[in-house]
Enzyme design. Structure first.
Site, short mmCIF file in Angstrom:
data_model
loop_
_atom_site.label_atom_id
_atom_site.label_comp_id
_atom_site.label_asym_id
_atom_site.label_seq_id
_atom_site.Cartn_x
_atom_site.Cartn_y
_atom_site.Cartn_z
N GLU A 1 0.78 -1.25 -0.05
CA GLU A 1 -0.04 0.06 -0.13
C GLU A 1 0.77 1.37 -0.02
O GLU A 1 0.62 2.15 0.85
CB GLU A 1 -1.05 -0.21 1.33
N ASP B 1 -8.30 -9.62 3.71
CA ASP B 1 -8.22 -8.20 4.77
C ASP B 1 -9.08 -8.40 5.98
O ASP B 1 -9.97 -7.48 5.80
CB ASP B 1 -8.02 -7.08 4.13
N GLU C 1 -12.66 -2.81 11.97
CA GLU C 1 -12.77 -2.01 10.79
C GLU C 1 -13.67 -2.59 9.58
O GLU C 1 -14.51 -1.74 9.17
CB GLU C 1 -11.42 -2.27 10.05
C1 GCV Z 1 -2.82 0.49 8.56
C2 GCV Z 1 -6.16 -2.53 5.50
C3 GCV Z 1 -6.40 -1.11 6.22
C4 GCV Z 1 -5.38 -0.23 6.27
C5 GCV Z 1 -4.17 -0.86 7.01
C6 GCV Z 1 -3.78 -2.27 6.03
C7 GCV Z 1 -2.72 -3.06 6.79
O1 GCV Z 1 -5.72 -2.25 4.13
O2 GCV Z 1 -7.54 -0.53 5.54
O3 GCV Z 1 -5.87 0.73 6.85
O4 GCV Z 1 -3.13 -0.11 7.23
O5 GCV Z 1 -4.79 -2.88 6.07
O6 GCV Z 1 -2.81 -3.70 7.53
O7 GCV Z 1 -1.70 -2.52 6.75
#
Ligand code: GCV
Length: 696
Positions: free
Chosen positions: A300, A379, A407
């Site tokens: 990411e 995820d 989340e």
């Molecule tokens: C901390 C998902 C979440 C992100 C998070 C990522 C990760 O994509 O939406 O907010 O980032 O996981 O675990 O690194």
């Protein structure tokens, strides 16, 4: 501080024991308490016992503290309860002390002898003593007879960690419980006593490590490992240390450039390795027991070794060499995938990514590297299969990463007790051993199947500076449950649930039953009113709250359901799909590959099927979608009335807070129900067999 903050004491309420006979028995047992030992957590054990006994029994326990063996004999000057390190109690309690030594640094022996009327708690370390005190207090709170106390235990997973995703400006990524407990306005907060209370709470369930900052390390957080950042972190580490908790930090892989002025961060560049070595020297000169680094690299948009044509073993090992002289660990995350995917390109499957990247590196990681793997391949969805890296990696230290912060499971506005979900993952048989038995996920993270001593379990924290720590008072059960499962991955959901209820509230039998029923059914209820049959997503993009069936369908994130007028689901078979099912071992690969055998709850994760496809339950897929969404929304409505039945038995402010959240949950569940049902009715044109209201 707790009086003005509803829910603040959580499961450490130490409310008075009501049963008069029991109370008298306990008071006799703690008439005279002797402590022997020392160490950072020793004082915490003493103060916790005093605090607990004062609340539970209304006695000011007169703990006599000494470094040498107390007088074992009863009578004038003798004690009734003994708490000590095995090395000091060995002569007075040889059997218990030898047993405690065999349990290692965090284990303890807690035993009451009816014959002598003496209670003894022994551990090889001050941390074990602390865990034993917490266990004793919870037994007292639950009314356990002294004669039944005979425990010898040690945690099964060595590293039990909470990962906070806190930013230095005080915000929390995916945080639903207020602002950061650690940071605000670009610096570490002044400690107002909350760190200590938080550390107590974590220690009480055996958590022994935290990482306070977000794995997405931005420019300001990169500076935490500098001369200006470290002294304040040392303050935090000192508080944690008193409760047996080690401090870790998320670091920016590009720090050599951002802090060291280097032109790159190539792990094979000696200048880069030297930068990290000097950085480790600096960190350990401030925090001698620093735990290590947590690293999100090449994920990411975070920097990582791929930029230099290097692999993740090279990246992780370079950091590991810097920490190795100090005994530090590198917790290296496997959440590596292409987040810039073209949705038109059906040849890419995000679910494959972690395995494809990391399996070829098995055996190449240094001994002080632990690969941290999310529970599922995508995820933290309400339902995913277990990551196939577990079982396939055989020569690498592994950590299981769970998400306590909700989340994708209702953001602490919905009740979703995650322990039953985590239990299913932990019990998953990976089929790694010949014969396909004896290699469940829980045994792997206990280090009992493959390479072991550094295995770990971590959860993304669900806490913040909200009065009750977790925003939703009932979400405390997830924090408690994570600690309990981390300590013993065989603990049952029902037992964890009822212990949490007993410690947190004073409910009558019907009240306990109502609350347990809410908690234990909440994950399945959430699953049933959101995305169906394991397909996942269908949430609003970015913030991930509430329904949006096509929210991610044409996005670059690799999170698709492929619904059309004929059917829905992702073909991940070897024969006709992405081949992801083939990443599993033995019968798991066969089961997931086969349309006939694939479990209903994961059907759409592995297969694209027509709406008329019959599930094992006997229902068609479309009828399952309708039924589960009606049932899920009804369950959310039921939670409201179950909670209402507890009015008067729960602190008013806590009651109102939870009631408001349960109201929101039932409204949101209705919205989910109607959007999902209408979407699939419009796509399929198939009516509900039961003729319920589906909006056209
Ligand atoms: C901390 C998902 C979440 C992100 C998070 C990522 C990760 O994509 O939406 O907010 O980032 O996981 O675990 O690194």
């Amino acid at each position: 501080m707790s009086e003005t903050r509803p829910g603040y004491e959580a499961w450490l309420r130490y409310a008075p024991v009501a049963d008069g006979e029991r109370l008298a028995e306990y008071r006799r047992a703690f008439a005279s308490v002797a402590f022997a030992g020392g160490g950072e957590a020793f004082a915490s054990a003493v103060s916790e016992l005093e605090r607990g006994l004062s609340g539970l029994l209304g006695i000011a326990c007169r703990a006599s503290v000494g470094a040498s063996a107390p007088n074992r004999d009863r009578g004038p000057g003798g004690a009734t309860a003994f708490f000590g390190l095995s090395k000091t109690l060995a002569s007075s309690f040889p059997e218990e002390s030898a047993k405690a030594d065999s349990l290692g640094g965090e284990g303890f022996v807690l035993r009451f002898s009816s014959a002598s009327g003496r209670l003894v708690l022994v551990s090889a370390s001050d941390r074990g003593l602390l865990y034993g005190v917490f266990r004793l207090l919870s037994l007292i709170r639950r009314g356990c007879a002294l004669a039944d106390i005979d425990i010898a235990e040690a945690p099964k997973v060595p590293l039990r960690m909470l990962d906070h995703w806190d930013n230095i400006d005080g915000s929390v990524e995916r945080g639903y419980a207020g602002l950061s407990l650690f940071f605000s306005d670009g610096r570490l907060r002044a400690d107002d006593g909350r760190w200590e209370d938080y550390a107590r709470l974590l220690a009480s369930v055996g958590i022994n490590a935290i990482c306070p900052n977000n794995v997405n390390v931005h420019a300001a957080e990169t500076r935490l490992i500098t001369e200006e950042g470290l002294p304040s972190l040392a303050r935090l580490a000192a508080v944690l240390r008193r409760w047996g908790i080690k401090l870790y930090l998320s670091v920016n892989y590009a720090s050599p450039m951002e802090l060291g002025g280097l032109g790159g961060a190539d792990p094979l560049d000696p200048a880069v390795a030297d930068f990290w070595k000097r950085r480790a020297d600096l960190i350990y000169s401030s925090i001698a027991d620093f735990g290590g680094f947590v690293v999100k690299a090449d994920s990411e948009h975070r920097p990582g070794p791929f930029t230099y044509g290097r692999d993740h073993a090279q990246g992780a090992n370079m950091l590991a060499r810097a920490l190795e002289p100090y005994g530090g660990l590198v917790i290296w995350r496997c959440f590596v995938y292409n987040c810039m995917q073209d949705w038109r390109d059906r040849s890419i499957d995000r679910a494959r990514a972690a395995y494809d990247h990391f399996l070829p590196l098995d055996g190449r990681f240094a001994d002080n590297v632990v690969l941290q793997i999310k529970n599922g391949p995508v995820d933290f969805q309400a339902r995913e299969p277990v990551s196939p890296l577990f079982g396939s990696l055989k020569a690498t230290n592994m950590a299981l990463e769970l998400q306590a912060t909700q989340e994708y499971t209702g953001q602490q506005r919905h009740l979703c007790f995650l322990v039953p979900q985590w239990r299913e993952y932990l019990d998953f048989e990976t089929c790694a051993r010949p014969g396909g038995e004896g290699s469940t996920l829980k045994r792997i993270i206990e280090g009992r199947v493959f390479k072991g001593p550094r295995c770990a379990i971590a959860a993304v924290a669900n806490t913040g500076d909200s009065d009750c720590w977790t925003g939703h008072p009932l979400a405390q059960a997830n924090l408690f449950g994570f600690g309990k499962l981390a300590w013993d991955p065989d603990s049952g959901s029902e037992e964890i649930c009822s212990e949490w209820i007993d410690l947190s509230f004073d409910l009558d039998a019907a009240g306990k039953e109502a609350l347990a029923s809410m908690l234990l059914s909440s994950w399945r209820a959430y699953e049933s009113y959101t995305a169906p049959l394991g397909v996942g997503w269908m949430v609003n993009p970015n913030h991930h709250y509430g329904p949006n069936v096509d929210g991610y369908e044409y996005s670059p994130w690799g999170t698709y359901h492929y619904a059309d007028r004929e059917g829905v689901g992702v073909d991940r078979t070897r024969k006709t799909g992405s081949g992801y099912a083939g990443q599993y071992l033995g019968r798991n690969a066969e089961t997931y590959e086969s349309l006939a055998d694939c479990p209903d709850e994961l059907l759409l994760f592995f297969h694209h099927v027509p709406y008329s496809h019959r599930l094992h339950s006997g229902k068609s897929v479309i009828q399952h979608i309708y039924d589960s969404h009606f049932e899920g929304a009804e369950a959310a409505e039921r939670f409201r009335s179950q909670w209402d039945s507890l009015k008067g038995q729960v602190d008013d402010a806590v009651f109102e807070l939870a009631a408001a959240r349960l109201r929101e949950q039932s409204e949101s569940a209705r919205e989910w129900r109607d959007q999902i049902n209408t979407y699939f009715y419009r796509k399929s044109g198939i009516a509900d067999e039961k003729g319920r209201k589906i909006y056209p």
